[in-house]
Design a protein around this motif. Structure first.
Motif, mmCIF file in Angstrom:
data_model
loop_
_atom_site.group_PDB
_atom_site.id
_atom_site.type_symbol
_atom_site.label_atom_id
_atom_site.label_comp_id
_atom_site.label_asym_id
_atom_site.label_seq_id
_atom_site.Cartn_x
_atom_site.Cartn_y
_atom_site.Cartn_z
ATOM 1 N N THR A 842 -6.366 -0.712 -1.255
ATOM 2 C CA THR A 842 -5.051 -0.876 -0.249
ATOM 3 C C THR A 842 -5.225 -0.298 1.136
ATOM 4 O O THR A 842 -6.149 0.607 1.386
ATOM 5 C CB THR A 842 -3.832 -0.163 -1.133
ATOM 6 O OG1 THR A 842 -4.378 1.141 -1.250
ATOM 7 C CG2 THR A 842 -3.842 -0.814 -2.261
ATOM 8 N N SER A 844 -3.520 1.405 2.467
ATOM 9 C CA SER A 844 -2.745 2.872 2.683
ATOM 10 C C SER A 844 -3.810 4.139 2.404
ATOM 11 O O SER A 844 -3.412 5.080 2.416
ATOM 12 C CB SER A 844 -1.503 3.132 1.901
ATOM 13 O OG SER A 844 -1.899 3.040 0.459
ATOM 14 N N GLU A 846 -6.564 5.040 3.637
ATOM 15 C CA GLU A 846 -6.804 6.010 4.867
ATOM 16 C C GLU A 846 -5.769 6.987 5.043
ATOM 17 O O GLU A 846 -6.152 8.109 4.976
ATOM 18 C CB GLU A 846 -7.128 4.973 6.067
ATOM 19 C CG GLU A 846 -8.078 4.174 6.153
ATOM 20 C CD GLU A 846 -9.358 4.809 6.318
ATOM 21 O OE1 GLU A 846 -9.413 5.956 7.122
ATOM 22 O OE2 GLU A 846 -10.512 4.529 5.679
ATOM 23 N N THR A 847 -4.619 6.508 4.983
ATOM 24 C CA THR A 847 -3.340 7.513 5.127
ATOM 25 C C THR A 847 -3.349 8.480 4.122
ATOM 26 O O THR A 847 -3.290 9.721 4.535
ATOM 27 C CB THR A 847 -2.260 6.730 5.177
ATOM 28 O OG1 THR A 847 -2.577 5.573 5.547
ATOM 29 C CG2 THR A 847 -1.054 7.680 6.117
ATOM 30 N N ASP A 848 -3.617 8.055 2.866
ATOM 31 C CA ASP A 848 -3.551 9.055 1.865
ATOM 32 C C ASP A 848 -4.600 9.962 1.915
ATOM 33 O O ASP A 848 -4.366 11.284 1.683
ATOM 34 C CB ASP A 848 -3.644 8.348 0.554
ATOM 35 C CG ASP A 848 -2.526 7.618 0.255
ATOM 36 O OD1 ASP A 848 -1.610 7.663 0.958
ATOM 37 O OD2 ASP A 848 -2.669 6.445 -0.468
ATOM 38 N N MET B 1 1.818 6.829 -5.052
ATOM 39 C CA MET B 1 0.906 7.272 -3.737
ATOM 40 C C MET B 1 1.475 6.216 -2.720
ATOM 41 O O MET B 1 1.186 6.709 -1.563
ATOM 42 C CB MET B 1 -0.561 6.810 -4.228
ATOM 43 C CG MET B 1 -1.623 7.349 -3.230
ATOM 44 S SD MET B 1 -3.043 7.005 -3.670
ATOM 45 C CE MET B 1 -3.342 7.827 -5.010
ATOM 46 N N GLN B 8 4.939 9.561 4.479
ATOM 47 C CA GLN B 8 4.088 10.108 5.361
ATOM 48 C C GLN B 8 4.281 9.240 6.907
ATOM 49 O O GLN B 8 4.470 9.962 7.899
ATOM 50 C CB GLN B 8 2.576 9.910 5.015
ATOM 51 C CG GLN B 8 1.575 10.000 5.925
ATOM 52 C CD GLN B 8 1.724 11.642 6.607
ATOM 53 O OE1 GLN B 8 2.382 12.390 5.993
ATOM 54 N NE2 GLN B 8 0.819 11.867 7.606
ATOM 55 N N ARG B 9 4.221 7.941 6.709
ATOM 56 C CA ARG B 9 4.408 7.217 7.858
ATOM 57 C C ARG B 9 5.543 7.521 8.825
ATOM 58 O O ARG B 9 5.727 7.559 9.809
ATOM 59 C CB ARG B 9 4.399 5.629 7.647
ATOM 60 C CG ARG B 9 2.977 5.150 7.663
ATOM 61 C CD ARG B 9 2.914 3.704 7.236
ATOM 62 N NE ARG B 9 1.838 3.589 6.159
ATOM 63 C CZ ARG B 9 1.903 2.876 4.869
ATOM 64 N NH1 ARG B 9 3.308 2.579 4.774
ATOM 65 N NH2 ARG B 9 1.042 2.731 4.038
ATOM 66 N N GLU B 32 -10.151 4.633 12.873
ATOM 67 C CA GLU B 32 -9.384 3.948 11.588
ATOM 68 C C GLU B 32 -9.645 2.574 11.411
ATOM 69 O O GLU B 32 -9.856 2.092 10.467
ATOM 70 C CB GLU B 32 -7.946 4.247 11.411
ATOM 71 C CG GLU B 32 -7.428 5.778 11.591
ATOM 72 C CD GLU B 32 -7.960 6.657 10.382
ATOM 73 O OE1 GLU B 32 -7.892 6.025 9.220
ATOM 74 O OE2 GLU B 32 -8.211 7.788 10.673
ATOM 75 N N ARG B 43 -13.616 -4.592 0.058
ATOM 76 C CA ARG B 43 -12.572 -4.894 -0.689
ATOM 77 C C ARG B 43 -12.592 -6.189 -1.138
ATOM 78 O O ARG B 43 -11.960 -6.576 -2.155
ATOM 79 C CB ARG B 43 -11.111 -4.761 0.181
ATOM 80 C CG ARG B 43 -10.140 -4.199 -0.242
ATOM 81 C CD ARG B 43 -8.911 -3.776 0.688
ATOM 82 N NE ARG B 43 -9.577 -2.886 1.597
ATOM 83 C CZ ARG B 43 -9.415 -2.446 2.794
ATOM 84 N NH1 ARG B 43 -8.880 -3.335 3.311
ATOM 85 N NH2 ARG B 43 -9.841 -1.435 3.577
ATOM 86 N N PRO B 686 -2.400 4.505 10.791
ATOM 87 C CA PRO B 686 -2.665 5.713 10.164
ATOM 88 C C PRO B 686 -3.204 6.909 11.132
ATOM 89 O O PRO B 686 -4.031 6.614 11.748
ATOM 90 C CB PRO B 686 -3.741 5.443 9.159
ATOM 91 C CG PRO B 686 -4.304 4.080 9.462
ATOM 92 C CD PRO B 686 -3.338 3.377 10.593
ATOM 93 N N THR B 687 -2.843 7.955 11.056
ATOM 94 C CA THR B 687 -2.917 9.121 11.934
ATOM 95 C C THR B 687 -4.042 10.103 11.362
ATOM 96 O O THR B 687 -3.835 10.251 9.945
ATOM 97 C CB THR B 687 -1.732 9.792 12.585
ATOM 98 O OG1 THR B 687 -0.858 10.128 11.506
ATOM 99 C CG2 THR B 687 -1.101 8.849 13.484
#
Lengths: 878, 878
Positions: A842, A844, A846-848, B1, B8-9, B32, B43, B686-687
């Motif tokens: 998914t 997300s 990366e963010t996780d 998650m 987070q975002r 990223e 994927r 994503p940071t």
């Protein structure tokens, strides 16, 4: 130009005062300083040369020309001596001599045993005593001698060389002591007739030779001190070691490359070839001069027929030898490791053996030599033959058995040993293989200088011979081709078996070439290549190579290879394996920080960052340098200096007005060289004008965040008149001389107080050697790339930076863990905890992952308040 | 998650708004994004797999198990197909077939020529015509065919492969067309009987095979697209090429390593051995099946005696062969280059030949075949023998002359060709050597697929034979040893000569191994090794290798080696050779800057920096990506979009109130994804939470300095309501469909105006693939280290950074210049202008050098106002 330089300095001084560029300057200064230190050597040689010329000018008398000529000749000779080929010739020559002398001594030792054994043929018990005592004494002496003189000489030496060529410095492995211990220990060990080899130790001996020769040659010229050159020479030396051991230059070069290198620079190729060829040549020429040989030929010459070496239909048999050898090789490595681990784990045995270190070798030797006693069990396994004799008989081009009846063969000379009145040749061969197999695996664990290549080679040859004899018995008239009868040559099978088994144990393909060079025949090239490749394929998928196994047992700092199918490692990145909790020192840290960092970690080098807030990596400093800094700061000379000054100040305060005090201070200041203070001295540091300063706003911010007890802030420094300056004087040579005058009348408590005071001072990095360009990676660098860079450049550690900021460090240890985690366990891949997040599919993920990173680093910084995680203190500072 | 991710975002969004972190974010986002793109492939495969499983669940009927089984089998097969060894076996098999078929066709061609020549023996003129016309036609056809189908197939191919393995992409060199052209062209060229070789082209053909097979296999599995794997496979293919050409697996592997690599990864070693062995095996098995051979043996089998191959006192003669071959090899390379350069320089010739491209090959062939015409001059140089036949006769183990009288020898078969009624064997040999020497050098310049190895090999063998026959004539009873007479074997000298000359021309040592494998005898190992090493030493000090020479002639982008004694290069640093005037783009640049940068430079990648003031390197972007960005911005779809919106806005303004307009704008804004604007979209990127932000003060500063006409500043952007937003809409798919509805009624002037407007917009790097980790060096990195890193990692260029700031770039070109400047001219070292400052010995040299740098960069920035030298604008900004 000098005037320009001064102007420039003045300009810079103004700029420094105006813009307060001090922190920026230091990073630059560190680099310049390191460069200056590096170049001072060159400069010295230049000045020496010019002095020589001056001397010549001065002595212009009658014999001036003569002298000029002499000096020129001398110079020419010295410059020639500095060239690589001279070094390689000397190395080759010396190693050939060593190899020949060792061989000669071993032959004498073995002859002596035979002579003793033969002379006592009246009494079997005396015979047994002689047969057994002789090797026990020799091995015990060898083990004891090595243990006392240099324990580093124990074992093969190839694993150690592999590690050293990787760039890791192993202490005491390349000293003269080790050389002596290795040569004498090896001679005794092999003279005992135990199933041990000479090839591994010879690699080590050749490297020792190269290292010692390098040192010796550096007395004449200066270029022998270059480290990268030394590594190149060591690589060539490894080739020489194998080359002069087997008189196999090509095989030696290839074997040494396969065994010691991960990446090989083709430009060093010729060195190995040159030195190994020369060495092999001299080695064989010595044999000719000694009348052992008529001319230069192979060591174990075979005489197989050339026109029809083998039939196409024999190839399956060769393939079978290859596959079986693969399993056998893996078993040998496993068995060898098992023995070592068993002895280590059994604490009772271990304790006992540690006390009586020489008992283990003696016991093993006793066991092995009892079993090979020719009138006893030895008669069933050709026990009276030495290793060399066995190999010669095994490679014989005649067939031992025809139509299954062994007796028909007319055994001549040594081959008779394989014949037994009651027992078939096949049984003898099988017994030989089985017994020698475990004996060799056991014998190579004895703590004497010894290798395992030759024993394995002989076992392989015996196995090949067994298959060959079976084939010969099966097809007595050869496999049918067009009319002509070509009987099967079992010797050819022996050659194939020897190459395959030794290839499987060492995980090399070049044993094929060694076999050709040893036998002087290349006619079996295709069977040998096929068998060796199959053996390698099987063995590599089951066990590590013998050398890698020893590296793991000895826990040497070596980086394992990436596996054959290393595609899965492309998605592990440096950020997953790096250590985020980096030990670093900041530019404006005080000696206390230094002290703490040195106490907690034990890395060889430490990162120097701009400040804990910016974390901009400026360079790395060796631990030893920092220790020197600290000891200088807290040392007795400085303390005495302090006492003297305290007394002087006391006196002055008592007698004179404060005006003179001011003057004194001013005088002191001008002597100081400190970065934090913008004195004239500081501005003399050469600066880099083109480096832009967009970071200044960030850099200028005083980094008080991390040190609440930071007394000497830079503002105070800049005033230049604070009390602190009293302590900051750098210890000059003239001050040292005055030490005797001052009495050390401080009490212990006063000393402790003084030391505390000293520790609070800012560190002066002036005379510290800083490496301005430590190797850097970015956090996204893949594991594959990291591994490649580490093994190519022989790195020990690399800093991970993000836009100039230090965010982590990767050392060999982490890399090793990451690779072993994802390589050794086949199928079930152990992955680093964060790598799996990226695969989940998914967007997300990366963010996780980064979120996790954040949490993790936060936790770290919470538990370790001294280590400021950059994200934390950054947020604070805003 | 997922919920965590959203939280987070949201958090990040807040942070972004609070701290205005946008610029920081983009650097992170770029990374990223690149990572996401990289992983999207994975994927996809995951989702495909799950879809397959879903399908299976759905079909749970009677034959479900059956289907599962089938799918599993299929999967298993596909995963197996993906393994390296399958690929290598296929490659080996295919190449062996190609090699055999090519050999077969060549043999037929040569037989046809002989048959024609033999059939016309009544008339010498007709004979001559047949003898000459046949090769001229074949060569002309070959040249024409290659020229038309694929001009890349011309020549050896080894220089090109060397360049490709270096990491440089050469277009069209690995296509199917080239494969066909090379195979057919080579067959015709060699079938003509000209002195050309097959080995170089076979390296190319094998690489072509590997590349094509890779493409074919990627239809089954996905892992064949990995670039680093492709390079590994190409390296193995080169070994296969040599291996199946000479049936020399070991020599093939070593030769290909020496010729194509700078650094060799030992982990790839087995690939080459495996594939080359398999290929050589099949190649020789085909010969057995075709009844050409009884069993698998060497290609040019020799039958020298084994027990006494040579006397120790013959070694000087072998050494002489080596040294002479060294000079000969250098002369060959020089001569070859001279011919090419002569033809190029003579404009008249060049012009004429360019027009009639097939004339040059025809003329050369005519000349060569006229001279070899057997009844003519050819009778004095064994002209009627083909290359293969000459080699077989030269390696013959009988002596041609005894006691100086050639007539005594009983010439059998082809050896008769060397005999001439009037002329001595020595004269024949000398003529053969001299004539073949220039003929080969000339013939290899013909634009057909051809190599030079085999002709050189034959010339070397002839030279060795000449020396051998002389020795045999000088010592008719052999050199005295202890009683037994061992006559001298001239064939052994021929072997030594062949290895030495081919080694000298190609600068390789492995020709020794090739010779052993070709002849099937290794007994002359020491003489061969000594001669090859001496030949290499001489040749390498005089000339580059033939392949390097061709690389220079063709100006291929290859990095030359560091010389043998490369110690002086340790004190040249990157800062001396780097280009300071880097083409870069800034994060907040407008399309006009992009346009200008693309117009001026022609680098493949461009550096992306944070801003012109900070110069912090964020990554690199490929040129193609930027071009795509620009064309997207100025393309017709966007213009039509603009027209439509302008019309719509016009209409609305006419009819409705301004309220709805606002709403529309808002809607548009939410669709946009721009970094400079802190919309919800932007915060979704994503940071990296742990990345600290000490640089922010520097980064936040608006970089208006460089662009006075910068309309869309970030402040305006953040308001989110400016007019500009009208133009910023990203072209969606649905919008594209509406294109037909709008009329393109803009005039040319309007279009130009519109384009000008578009060019002033800020670049949106959203959908741009950014490489987050371009390779970086620091300015103090030594030339030696730079060279090592470049050749190890196959870099094309590297950025030079100082604490994260981009200060220069080094590409292959600069490195090549620096190395050639300090390597090729021996003794008189051409050094970079600034390196000399460091040696001057005074401490002020550093300052001077940097001062010079400053002046230089200032000058640069003055002449090129668009390129802001960082030091300049930095000083302004303070």
């Amino acid at each position: 130009m000098a005037a320009d330089g001064t102007d420039q300095r003045a300009l810079q001084y103004e700029q420094t005062l105006m813009y307060g560029r001090y922190t920026q300057e230091l990073g630059v200064y560190a680099k310049e300083e390191a460069a200056r230190l590096r170049e001072s050597g060159q400069r010295r040689s230049v000045s020496e040369r010019s002095r020589n010329l001056d001397l010549l000018e001065y002595n212009k008398g009658r014999c001036a020309k003569c002298r000029i000529c002499t000096v020129r000749c001398q110079k020419f000779l010295i410059s020639r001596v500095g060239e690589d080929w001279i070094f390689l010739i000397l190395l080759g020559l010396f190693m050939a001599l060593v190899s020949w002398v060792v061989d000669f001594c071993i032959a004498i030792c073995l002859q002596a045993q035979k002579w003793m054994y033969g002379g006592l043929d009246s009494n079997v018990f005396l015979q047994y005593l002689a047969w057994v005592t002789y090797p026990v004494v020799l091995i015990t002496f060898s083990a004891g001698f090595t243990q006392i003189l240099a324990p580093q000489a124990v074992g093969s030496g190839i694993p150690e060389m592999k590690t050293i060529l990787r760039g890791v410095v192993l202490k005491e492995y390349l000293t003269f002591k080790t050389f002596v211990a290795k040569v004498i220990g090896l001679t005794c060990a092999l003279g005992s007739g135990m199933p041990l080899g000479k090839e591994g130790p010879f690699v080590h001996i050749a490297s020792l030779c190269a290292a010692l020769l390098s040192k010796f040659m550096s007395l004449f010229g200066g270029i022998y001190e270059n480290e990268s050159r030394n590594i190149e020479m060591l690589a060539a030396a490894c080739a020489v070691g194998v080359g002069c051991c087997f008189a196999a230059p090509i095989g030696g070069v290839l074997f040494s490359i396969e065994v010691t290198s991960t990446f090989f620079a083709v430009r060093n190729y010729w060195r190995g070839f040159f030195a190994a060829t020369f060495s092999a040549f001299i080695f064989r020429v010595l044999a000719v001069w000694n009348k052992d040989e008529e001319t230069i030929t192979a060591l174990f010459k075979t005489r197989f027929r050339l026109d029809f070496p083998f039939d196409l239909q024999e190839l399956p048999a060769f393939a079978v030898i290859g596959i079986a050898s693969g399993f056998g090789g893996a078993l040998f490595v496993y068995f060898n490791r098992l023995i070592v681990q068993f002895i280590r784990k059994q604490k009772a045995i271990n304790k006992f053996l540690m006390k009586k270190r020489l008992l283990y070798p003696a016991l093993v030797t006793l066991l092995v030599s009892t079993l090979t006693f020719p009138p006893g069990f030895g008669q069933f396994m050709a026990g009276k033959l030495t290793q060399k004799e066995s190999l010669v008989t095994l490679l014989d081009n005649r067939t031992w058995c025809k139509e299954g009846i062994a007796e028909e063969f007319d055994y001549i000379g040594n081959s008779q040993a394989w014949q037994h009145p009651q027992v078939n040749v096949f049984v003898t061969l099988v017994l030989f293989i089985v017994m020698k197999f475990w004996m060799s695996a056991l014998a190579t664990t004895i703590p004497v200088p010894c290798g395992a290549f030759m024993p394995v080679f002989v076992i392989g040859a015996a196995f090949g011979r067994l298959v060959g004899e079976s084939m010969a018995a099966w097809f007595p008239d050869g496999i049918n081709t067009d009319g002509t009868i070509y009987p099967i040559v079992p010797g050819g099978y022996a050659v194939v078996g020897a190459a395959a088994l030794s290839g499987a144990v060492t995980h090399t393909v070049s044993t094929a070439v060694i076999v050709f060079e040893l036998t002087g025949q290349i006619s079996h090239i295709l069977p040998v290549m096929i068998a060796v490749i199959l053996a390698n394929a099987v063995a590599q998928s089951l066990q590590p190579s013998l050398y890698d196994s020893i590296i793991r047992i000895k826990k040497l700092p070596y980086l394992p290879e990436l596996g054959w199918g290393h595609h899965e490692k492309y998605n592990i990145r440096v950020e997953d394996i790096m250590v985020r909790d980096v030990r670093y020192i900041t530019l404006n840290c005080c000696y206390r920080d230094l002290h703490n960092v040195l106490l907690t970690g034990h890395l060889k080098t430490l990162a120097l960052v701009e400040s804990a807030a910016s974390m901009i990596l400026l360079g790395s400093i060796e631990r030893a340098q920092l220790q020197a800094l600290l000891s200088l700061q807290l040392g007795r000379p400085r303390r005495l200096e302090f006492i003297r000054e305290r007394d002087a100040a006391e006196k002055k305060r008592m007698s004179v007005v404060s005006n003179s005090d001011c003057e004194y201070d001013h005088q002191r200041t001008s002597q100081e060289v400190r970065f934090q203070i913008s004195t004239e001295e500081s501005s003399f540091s050469p600066t880099r004008p083109i480096s832009p300063k967009p970071l200044k706003p960030a850099l200028k911010r005083p980094s008080v965040v991390e040190r609440p007890i930071d007394i000497p802030t830079s503002l105070q420094d800049q005033s230049g008149n604070s009390l602190k300056n009293l302590f900051c004087a750098s210890p000059d040579a003239e001050m040292m001389e005055e030490d005797g005058d001052v009495e050390d009348d401080m009490t212990l408590r006063e000393i402790a107080e003084w030391e505390e005071m000293q520790l609070d001072e800012q560190v002066n990095f002036n005379n510290c050697k800083i490496d301005p360009a430590p190797f850097q990676l970015v956090e996204r660098t893949s594991l594959h790339k990291t591994h490649t860079i580490f093994s190519l450049l022989g790195l020990d550690h690399a800093y991970v930076t993000s836009i100039g900021r230090l965010i982590g460090v990767v050392s060999l240890k982490e890399l090793r863990k990451a690779i072993e985690g994802s390589v050794t366990v086949k199928g079930v891949k152990v992955r680093p905890p964060l790598a799996s997040f990226r695969d989940s599919g998914t967007s997300s993920s990366e963010t996780d992952a980064t979120e996790l990173h954040k949490l993790w680093s936060r936790q770290k910084s919470a538990s370790l308040p001294r280590e400021h995680a950059p994200s934390e203190c950054d947020e604070k500072s805003q």
